[in-house]
Design an enzyme around this catalytic site. Structure first.
Site, PDB file in Angstrom:
ATOM      1  N   PHE A  15     -26.639  27.499  44.788  1.00  0.00           N
ATOM      2  CA  PHE A  15     -25.662  26.987  45.756  1.00  0.00           C
ATOM      3  C   PHE A  15     -25.476  25.469  45.643  1.00  0.00           C
ATOM      4  O   PHE A  15     -24.764  24.863  46.433  1.00  0.00           O
ATOM      5  CB  PHE A  15     -26.038  27.404  47.180  1.00  0.00           C
ATOM      6  CG  PHE A  15     -25.678  28.853  47.509  1.00  0.00           C
ATOM      7  CD1 PHE A  15     -25.032  29.665  46.595  1.00  0.00           C
ATOM      8  CD2 PHE A  15     -25.995  29.392  48.756  1.00  0.00           C
ATOM      9  CE1 PHE A  15     -24.699  30.991  46.901  1.00  0.00           C
ATOM     10  CE2 PHE A  15     -25.663  30.708  49.080  1.00  0.00           C
ATOM     11  CZ  PHE A  15     -25.015  31.507  48.156  1.00  0.00           C
ATOM     12  N   ARG A  16     -26.166  24.839  44.675  1.00  0.00           N
ATOM     13  CA  ARG A  16     -25.865  23.476  44.199  1.00  0.00           C
ATOM     14  C   ARG A  16     -26.239  22.331  45.138  1.00  0.00           C
ATOM     15  O   ARG A  16     -25.946  21.180  44.826  1.00  0.00           O
ATOM     16  CB  ARG A  16     -24.375  23.351  43.860  1.00  0.00           C
ATOM     17  CG  ARG A  16     -23.838  24.372  42.852  1.00  0.00           C
ATOM     18  CD  ARG A  16     -24.554  24.293  41.557  1.00  0.00           C
ATOM     19  NE  ARG A  16     -23.925  25.075  40.486  1.00  0.00           N
ATOM     20  CZ  ARG A  16     -24.564  25.457  39.391  1.00  0.00           C
ATOM     21  NH1 ARG A  16     -25.842  25.140  39.225  1.00  0.00           N
ATOM     22  NH2 ARG A  16     -23.950  26.154  38.455  1.00  0.00           N
TER      23      ARG A  16
ATOM     24  N   ASN B  73     -33.003  24.588  40.524  1.00  0.00           N
ATOM     25  CA  ASN B  73     -32.459  23.571  39.613  1.00  0.00           C
ATOM     26  C   ASN B  73     -31.276  22.812  40.225  1.00  0.00           C
ATOM     27  O   ASN B  73     -30.190  22.762  39.694  1.00  0.00           O
ATOM     28  CB  ASN B  73     -32.088  24.184  38.255  1.00  0.00           C
ATOM     29  CG  ASN B  73     -31.158  25.368  38.367  1.00  0.00           C
ATOM     30  OD1 ASN B  73     -31.178  26.100  39.348  1.00  0.00           O
ATOM     31  ND2 ASN B  73     -30.328  25.568  37.360  1.00  0.00           N
TER      32      ASN B  73
ATOM     33  N   HIS C  78     -36.199  33.124  33.637  1.00  0.00           N
ATOM     34  CA  HIS C  78     -35.002  33.154  32.792  1.00  0.00           C
ATOM     35  C   HIS C  78     -35.534  33.180  31.364  1.00  0.00           C
ATOM     36  O   HIS C  78     -36.203  32.254  30.930  1.00  0.00           O
ATOM     37  CB  HIS C  78     -34.168  31.896  33.037  1.00  0.00           C
ATOM     38  CG  HIS C  78     -32.949  31.797  32.159  1.00  0.00           C
ATOM     39  ND1 HIS C  78     -31.708  31.489  32.655  1.00  0.00           N
ATOM     40  CD2 HIS C  78     -32.766  31.969  30.823  1.00  0.00           C
ATOM     41  CE1 HIS C  78     -30.818  31.470  31.666  1.00  0.00           C
ATOM     42  NE2 HIS C  78     -31.451  31.756  30.534  1.00  0.00           N
TER      43      HIS C  78
ATOM     44  N   HIS D 145     -31.701  38.570  35.206  1.00  0.00           N
ATOM     45  CA  HIS D 145     -30.458  38.798  34.453  1.00  0.00           C
ATOM     46  C   HIS D 145     -30.633  39.315  33.009  1.00  0.00           C
ATOM     47  O   HIS D 145     -30.306  38.630  32.052  1.00  0.00           O
ATOM     48  CB  HIS D 145     -29.554  37.572  34.476  1.00  0.00           C
ATOM     49  CG  HIS D 145     -30.206  36.236  34.224  1.00  0.00           C
ATOM     50  ND1 HIS D 145     -31.135  36.019  33.242  1.00  0.00           N
ATOM     51  CD2 HIS D 145     -30.002  35.033  34.838  1.00  0.00           C
ATOM     52  CE1 HIS D 145     -31.487  34.745  33.273  1.00  0.00           C
ATOM     53  NE2 HIS D 145     -30.820  34.136  34.224  1.00  0.00           N
TER      54      HIS D 145
ATOM     55  N   ASN E 204     -25.226  32.032  30.927  1.00  0.00           N
ATOM     56  CA  ASN E 204     -26.493  32.158  30.199  1.00  0.00           C
ATOM     57  C   ASN E 204     -27.395  33.076  31.011  1.00  0.00           C
ATOM     58  O   ASN E 204     -27.619  32.780  32.181  1.00  0.00           O
ATOM     59  CB  ASN E 204     -27.183  30.795  30.063  1.00  0.00           C
ATOM     60  CG  ASN E 204     -26.379  29.808  29.253  1.00  0.00           C
ATOM     61  OD1 ASN E 204     -25.499  30.187  28.502  1.00  0.00           O
ATOM     62  ND2 ASN E 204     -26.668  28.530  29.414  1.00  0.00           N
TER      63      ASN E 204
ATOM     64  N   ASP F  66     -26.495  35.906  40.283  1.00  0.00           N
ATOM     65  CA  ASP F  66     -26.654  34.638  39.552  1.00  0.00           C
ATOM     66  C   ASP F  66     -25.431  33.741  39.810  1.00  0.00           C
ATOM     67  O   ASP F  66     -24.944  33.060  38.907  1.00  0.00           O
ATOM     68  CB  ASP F  66     -26.859  34.879  38.047  1.00  0.00           C
ATOM     69  CG  ASP F  66     -27.298  33.607  37.305  1.00  0.00           C
ATOM     70  OD1 ASP F  66     -27.742  32.656  37.968  1.00  0.00           O
ATOM     71  OD2 ASP F  66     -27.180  33.564  36.060  1.00  0.00           O
TER      72      ASP F  66
ATOM     73  N   HIS G  56     -19.107  26.169  38.971  1.00  0.00           N
ATOM     74  CA  HIS G  56     -18.742  24.861  38.416  1.00  0.00           C
ATOM     75  C   HIS G  56     -17.268  24.649  38.745  1.00  0.00           C
ATOM     76  O   HIS G  56     -16.531  25.613  38.968  1.00  0.00           O
ATOM     77  CB  HIS G  56     -18.921  24.847  36.894  1.00  0.00           C
ATOM     78  CG  HIS G  56     -20.316  25.127  36.446  1.00  0.00           C
ATOM     79  ND1 HIS G  56     -21.317  24.177  36.480  1.00  0.00           N
ATOM     80  CD2 HIS G  56     -20.890  26.262  35.958  1.00  0.00           C
ATOM     81  CE1 HIS G  56     -22.442  24.718  36.027  1.00  0.00           C
ATOM     82  NE2 HIS G  56     -22.214  25.977  35.711  1.00  0.00           N
TER      83      HIS G  56
ATOM     84  N   GLY H 265     -22.025  29.561  33.686  1.00  0.00           N
ATOM     85  CA  GLY H 265     -22.177  29.993  35.078  1.00  0.00           C
ATOM     86  C   GLY H 265     -20.823  30.191  35.727  1.00  0.00           C
ATOM     87  O   GLY H 265     -19.818  29.641  35.281  1.00  0.00           O
TER      88      GLY H 265
END
Length: 447
Positions: free
Chosen positions: A65-66, A96, A180, A238, A285, A312, A316, A331
């Protein structure tokens, strides 16, 4: 005074069966589930779900969710709104961000943001690095969803590529370790080959050749080997190849499995044929791969080797995505359209409604020991989704709720629509309108 809502005449999908009945919600909790419930008070809000289905809200075990630091793409507030519009009532967000969630202090700061702004229930993964084992050991397993390790394709310094550190982490924690898996050395070698040929303008359809089946299998098989050696509780995120599904078993019940797997919506929907029309919009990815891989993933999902369906969700901006191959980030946004995409698969005869609920609600609750969620049961939180399975609508710019403003499903017509979403007993979404109800609570874990 108690606040009551009665959902009448619903087709209730829960624990492997579908039955017609009523659900009484009192405050945040499911008070009663029965074939017919009558209430005396005139204050009870009644929703007639005649002909429609009621599902437990989806628990999405992998979203980005950035926030903090990348809020031009998304925030916990904007994306949790999109999630409840898409029938996802609980999410587990990844570490991340910027700064990364690799210290207890940064984790607590993220929880504080979500407490103020989330429309859905929330938890976070704590991030592992090559040098933060001390911080990992401080984390209370009852208070977070688990630990996330990037064994390939990470941002910042989150690639864990020191074998000694990896073994120490696997040996030291009881938390679910979610990984991952893509082998960096294999990817770097493939990328160098095509960069020499094309420069930065590598054709998008070479993405699954660069981030290949070999890169995925090499990494996931190594992680599984290490989990078996150390006794760690491993969850592989994933899966994107049919070959990897051979590494997992359906011989034991999920609650007893030490090694589990997830598949995402995009790997169940798209194939490498779609790069021609969708380009970087489906650059993820691990990469979307062949139709054979997609078929293999469906097979493993339905036979129990794959345990969970997730999104996932990783938005962007369109400006970022519209770059050349080497600059376009991987993504895409998915939380608003994941559930209706699964219902589309149901319409096509690929999966039953009961199986959707098992993989997207019950199993994430079992796998992460989520307390009192993921089921339609008396005494559980009322996280509920009502869907009309015969009310087509088309995804377009006007109805997309992601902050980034686009979707890989744009132009797609879905047969089903979500009409109501309840979060902790509060009606939070109603027929294309997110209500101003931030009812999300922090997930708790029975460990």
């Amino acid at each position: 005074m108690s606040n009551q809502t009665l959902i009448k005449n619903a087709k209730i999908v829960n624990e492997g069966s579908i039955f017609e009945g009523d659900i009484l919600i009192e405050n945040e909790i499911i008070k009663e589930v029965d074939t017919s419930i009558s209430v005396k008070s005139a204050d009870v809000k009644v929703i007639d779900a005649e002909g429609n289905y009621v599902f437990p809200g989806m628990i999405d075990d992998q979203v980005h969710f950035r926030e903090p630091g990348l809020t031009h793409k998304a925030t916990i507030e904007t994306e949790s709104k999109a999630a409840i519009a898409g029938g996802i009532t609980s999410f587990i967000e990844m570490p991340n961000t910027n700064p990364q969630t690799t210290t207890v202090k940064k984790l607590d700061e993220k929880f504080a943001i979500a407490a103020k702004s989330s429309y859905a229930n929330y938890s976070f993964m704590f991030g592992g690095t090559n040098d933060n084992l001390g911080e990992i050991l401080k984390v209370d397993p009852k208070s977070v969803a688990g630990l996330k390790l990037f064994l390939g394709s990470s941002t910042g310094n989150m690639l864990v590529d020191d074998p000694e550190v990896l073994e120490k982490i696997f040996s030291s924690t009881d938390m679910v370790i979610s990984v991952h898996c893509e082998d960096e050395a294999t990817i770097r070698k493939n990328l160098a080959k095509y960069k020499e040929q094309y420069g930065d303008d590598i054709p998008m359809e070479l993405h699954p050749v660069i981030r290949s089946e070999e890169a995925c299998y090499l990494s996931s098989s190594k992680a599984i080997e290490l989990a078996k050696k150390t006794g760690a509780r491993l969850h592989v995120f994933h899966l994107s190849t049919a070959k990897e599904t051979e590494l997992f078993t359906n011989k034991i019940p999920l609650k007893d499995k030490k090694i589990t797997a997830e598949v995402c919506i995009h790997h169940l929907w798209f194939t490498d044929e779609d790069y021609k029309t969708k380009g970087s919009r489906i650059k993820w990815n691990p990469a979307v791969k062949t139709a054979e891989d997609r078929d293999g993933l469906w097979k493993a999902l339905l036979d129990g080797r794959i345990d969970v369906i997730a999104t996932d969700h990783a938005p962007h901006t369109i400006e970022e995505k519209d770059n050349s191959y080497t600059s376009a980030p991987s993504g895409g946004p998915l939380v608003q359209h994941a559930f209706v995409a699964l219902l589309e698969a149901y319409h096509k005869g690929k999966i039953s409604l009961e199986q959707i609920v098992q993989k997207a609600a019950h199993n994430p609750a079992i796998l992460f020991n989520v307390e009192k969620r993921g089921y339609i049961k008396e005494g559980y939180y009322a996280d509920l989704v009502i869907a009309d399975l015969n009310s087509p609508w088309t995804v377009n710019k006007e109805n997309i709720l992601y902050k980034c403003g686009w979707s890989p499903f744009e132009g797609n017509t879905f047969k089903s629509r979500i009409t109501h979403t309840f979060v902790n007993g509060h009606l939070a979404y109603n027929n294309f309108k997110v209500l101003d109800v931030k009812a999300g609570k922090r997930l708790t874990f029975d460990r």
